[in-house]
Design a protein around this motif. Structure first.
Motif, PDB file in Angstrom:
ATOM      1  N   PRO A  72       0.811  -1.223   0.000  1.00 51.58           N
ATOM      2  CA  PRO A  72       0.000   0.000   0.000  1.00 51.58           C
ATOM      3  C   PRO A  72       0.851   1.284   0.000  1.00 51.58           C
ATOM      4  N   GLY A  73       2.169   1.194   0.242  1.00 54.00           N
ATOM      5  CA  GLY A  73       3.016   2.381   0.238  1.00 54.00           C
ATOM      6  C   GLY A  73       2.825   3.240   1.473  1.00 54.00           C
ATOM      7  N   ASN A  74       3.394   4.434   1.434  1.00 57.82           N
ATOM      8  CA  ASN A  74       3.262   5.404   2.548  1.00 57.82           C
ATOM      9  C   ASN A  74       3.457   6.808   1.967  1.00 57.82           C
ATOM     10  N   PRO A  75       3.273   7.850   2.773  1.00 55.19           N
ATOM     11  CA  PRO A  75       3.337   9.206   2.200  1.00 55.19           C
ATOM     12  C   PRO A  75       4.698   9.560   1.585  1.00 55.19           C
ATOM     13  N   GLY A  76       5.780   8.972   2.093  1.00 52.64           N
ATOM     14  CA  GLY A  76       7.087   9.231   1.482  1.00 52.64           C
ATOM     15  C   GLY A  76       7.174   8.597   0.110  1.00 52.64           C
ATOM     16  N   ILE A  77       6.698   7.369   0.026  1.00 52.50           N
ATOM     17  CA  ILE A  77       6.704   6.630  -1.243  1.00 52.50           C
ATOM     18  C   ILE A  77       5.820   7.329  -2.270  1.00 52.50           C
ATOM     19  N   ALA A  78       4.738   7.959  -1.777  1.00 51.34           N
ATOM     20  CA  ALA A  78       3.769   8.592  -2.683  1.00 51.34           C
ATOM     21  C   ALA A  78       4.381   9.735  -3.490  1.00 51.34           C
ATOM     22  N   ALA A  79       5.544  10.232  -3.068  1.00 53.75           N
ATOM     23  CA  ALA A  79       6.201  11.288  -3.839  1.00 53.75           C
ATOM     24  C   ALA A  79       6.755  10.728  -5.151  1.00 53.75           C
ATOM     25  N   THR A  80       6.963   9.410  -5.212  1.00 53.49           N
ATOM     26  CA  THR A  80       7.610   8.803  -6.379  1.00 53.49           C
ATOM     27  C   THR A  80       6.727   7.773  -7.067  1.00 53.49           C
ATOM     28  N   ALA A  81       5.891   7.102  -6.300  1.00 57.62           N
ATOM     29  CA  ALA A  81       5.083   6.002  -6.848  1.00 57.62           C
ATOM     30  C   ALA A  81       3.613   6.285  -6.624  1.00 57.62           C
TER      31      ALA A  81
END
Ligand code: AMP
Ligand code: GLY
Length: 425
Positions: free
Chosen positions: A32-41
Motif C-alpha cells: 500500500p506504500g506510505n506518504p514518502g513513497i507517494a512522492a515517487t510512486a
C-alpha cells in the motif's frame, strides 16, 4: 516499464527510490506504500496479503515486474500465483519461502548441507522440549518455528526463563500455529551481521554486508525491535569472511534448495553471528532487510532493475555490481514507547529541512497523512540515511539529518554505527 512494489516500510521506500532512478522505468506503483513513497510512486489501497487484488491489479495494468518487500505474501505463495498467471515477480515461491517461514525447515537444510549454524533440536511435544532444556542448561535459545512478527525468539539466560518461553509457545500457544514446533538452539556469542545476495536459483550475486541494531536503546540495551539503525559496509565482515560466507553459506544454501526441489529465487538474507574467523547462521530471511536496505541501496551505483528482472527471469548469469566507495548509515526515528505501545498522530516537523541536505535521504516507514500533514503512524517512523567518505562522516551526516526532524515523543538511538567506528579507528 511498469513496476509494482509490495509493502509500506522504509525498505519499500528505499526500493522505490532506487527503482525510480532506472532509465528502464516509466511508472512505479506501490501497495500500500506510505506518504514518502507517494512522492515517487502511485500508492494503491491494497494490503500486502490481498493476493487476489494484487494479482488483478498487476494484470489489468500490465505491470511488467512485481517486487515483493515483506515475507508474509511470500510465505502465502504470491510468487506461485503471479507465475501461474504468466506475470514476472521477484521473490521466492511458497516452498522456498519456508527458509524464513519455518525455522525447523531452515535448520534441517543447514544440517543436511553442513552449513555452519548453532547446534539444535526440534520438538513438537512440550515435555520432551522441557527435558531437553533441563539437560542442556542455560543460556539457551528457544524459537517458535513459524512467523511470529519477530517476537518468537527467546534468548534465555536461565533454565526457568527457557521453560517459561516453551510454555508460552507450546502450551499457551501465544503464536498459534507458528508455535506448534519449536527449535531449541545452542546460545552463540559474537557480533551479528546481515548478508544479502540476489539469486535466480542458480547464479548468485552477493551484495554488501550490513549491520543492524536490534535493541531499542543505546549500548544494545532494552527489548529487541525490528531494527533501530543499520550501516553498510560492515567492517566486521572482512574480505576473507565475505568470501567464506559466499562459499560456506550462500552457495550451499542455493545449491541445496535447488537439489531439494525448491529452487530459491530472489534476495537471500543471511543473519550471521561472527566470532573471529568463525561464522554461524542465526537465521535466513527471504527478502531484503529493514532497515539494512536503506544504507545498502544508498551505496549501490548499478541499476537495480535489470538485476531484479534477471533474477525473476532466471538469467542472472555473472552480473557485476558497482558501489559508491562510501559508507551509509541509517538512523531509525521511532515513536516513543516502541517496541511497546506508543501514541500516533503527532505531526512530524523538519522533513523539508532534511530534504534539502546533500548525501542524505529520509526514508518513510510508519508515517501517515492527516489533514495534509505528515504524522507518525507506526513504531518505526523514518529511516534517516546519510552517506559519507568513511563511517564517521556517514554517522555525522545521518545525525545532522536527525537533528532537523522532531515530533512529540520521538525516540532514536544515539550510537548507530559506533561498532563500525571502533573497528575502523
Ligand atoms: P532470529 O530471528 O533467529 O535471527 O533471532 C533474533 C535474534 O535473537 C538474533 O538477531 C540474535 O540477536 C538472537 N539469537 C538468535 N539465535 C541465537 C543464538 N543461537 N544465540 C544467541 N543469540 C541468538
Ligand atoms: N533488520 C532485520 C530484518 O529485516 O529482519
Amino acid at each position: 516499464m511498469k513496476i509494482l512494489v509490495i509493502g509500506s516500510g522504509g525498505r519499500e521506500h528505499a526500493l522505490v527510490w532506487k527503482i525510480a532512478q532506472s532509465p528502464l522505468v516509466q511508472k512505479i506503483y506501490c501497495a500500500p506504500g506510505n506518504p514518502g513513497i507517494a512522492a515517487t510512486a502511485e500508492c494503491l489501497a491494497i494490503a500486502v496479503d490481498e493476493i487476489d487484488d494484487l494479482l488483478a491489479f498487476a494484470r489489468e495494468n500490465a505491470v511488467d515486474l512485481t517486487v515483493v518487500g515483506p515475507e508474509l505474501p511470500l510465505t502465502l505463495g504470491i510468487v506461485d500465483r503471479f507465475r501461474a498467471a504468466g506475470l514476472l515477480i521477484f521473490g521466492p515461491d511458497r516452498k522456498a519461502a519456508q527458509l524464513e517461514g519455518s525455522k525447523a525447515f531452515s535448520k534441517e537444510l543447514m544440517a543436511k548441507y553442513a552449513i555452519p549454524t548453532a547446534a539444535f533440536a526440534t520438538f513438537e511435544d512440550y515435555a520432551a522440549a522441557a527435558d531437553h532444556v533441563r539437560s542442556q542448561g542455560a543460556p539457551i535459545v528457544i524459537k517458535a518455528d513459524g512467523l511470529a512478527a519477530g517476537k518468537g525468539v527467546f534468548v534465555a539466560q536461565t533454565v526457568a526463563e527457557a521453560l517459561h518461553a516453551l510454555k508460552e509457545i507450546m502450551v499457551d500457544q501465544a503464536f498459534g500455529e507458528a508455535g506448534r514446533k519449536v527449535v531449541v538452539e545452542e546460545y552463540l556469542t559474537g557480533e551479528e551481521a546481515s548478508f544479502f545476495a540476489l539469486t535466480d536459483g542458480r547464479d548468485i550475486l552477493p551484495l554488501a554486508a550490513c549491520q543492524d541494531h536490534k535493541a531499542a536503546f543505546d549500548d544494545d540495551s532494552g527489548p529487541n525491535t525490528g531494527g533501530m539503525g543499520a550501516y553498510s559496509p560492515a567492517p566486521v565482515v572482512t574480505p576473507a569472511l565475505y568470501d567464506k560466507i559466499v562459499r560456506e553459506v550462500v552457495r550451499p544454501t542455493i545449491d541445496g534448495m535447488a537439489a531439494d526441489g525448491c529452487p530459491y529465487c530472489g534476495t537471500l538474507f543471511v543473519g550471521l553471528m561472527i566470532r573471529g574467523a568463525e561464522i554461524k547462521v542465526l537465521e535466513y530471511n527471504v527478502r531484503f532487510g529493514d532497515p539494512e536496505t536503506q544504507p545498502l541501496l544508498m551505496r549501490l551505483k548499478s541499476d537495480l532493475v535489470p538485476l531484479l528482472l534477471a533474477c525473476a527471469r532466471g538469467n542472472l548469469g555473472q552480473e557485476k555490481l558497482e558501489w559508491h566507495e562510501q559508507t551509509a548509515v541509517c538512523v531509525v526515528m521511532a515513536s516513543g514507547g516502541y517496541p511497546g505501545s506508543y501514541r500516533k498522530g503527532f505531526e512530524i516537523h523538519g522533513l523539508e529541512d532534511a530534504a534539502g541536505m546533500e548525501d542524505l535521504f529520509v526514508f518513510h516507514a510508519g508515517t501517515a497523512l492527516k489533514d495534509g500533514r505528515i504524522v507518525n503512524s507506526g513504531g518505526r517512523v523514518l529511516g534517516v540515511t546519510g552517506r559519507g567518505q568513511n563511517v564517521a562522516a556517514a554517522i555525522e551526516r545521518a545525525y545532522q539529518g536527525v537533528a532537523k526532524i522532531r515530533w512529540e515523543g520521538v525516540h532514536f538511538r544515539r550510537d548507530i554505527g559506533r561498532k563500525a567506528l571502533e573497528r575502523r579507528s
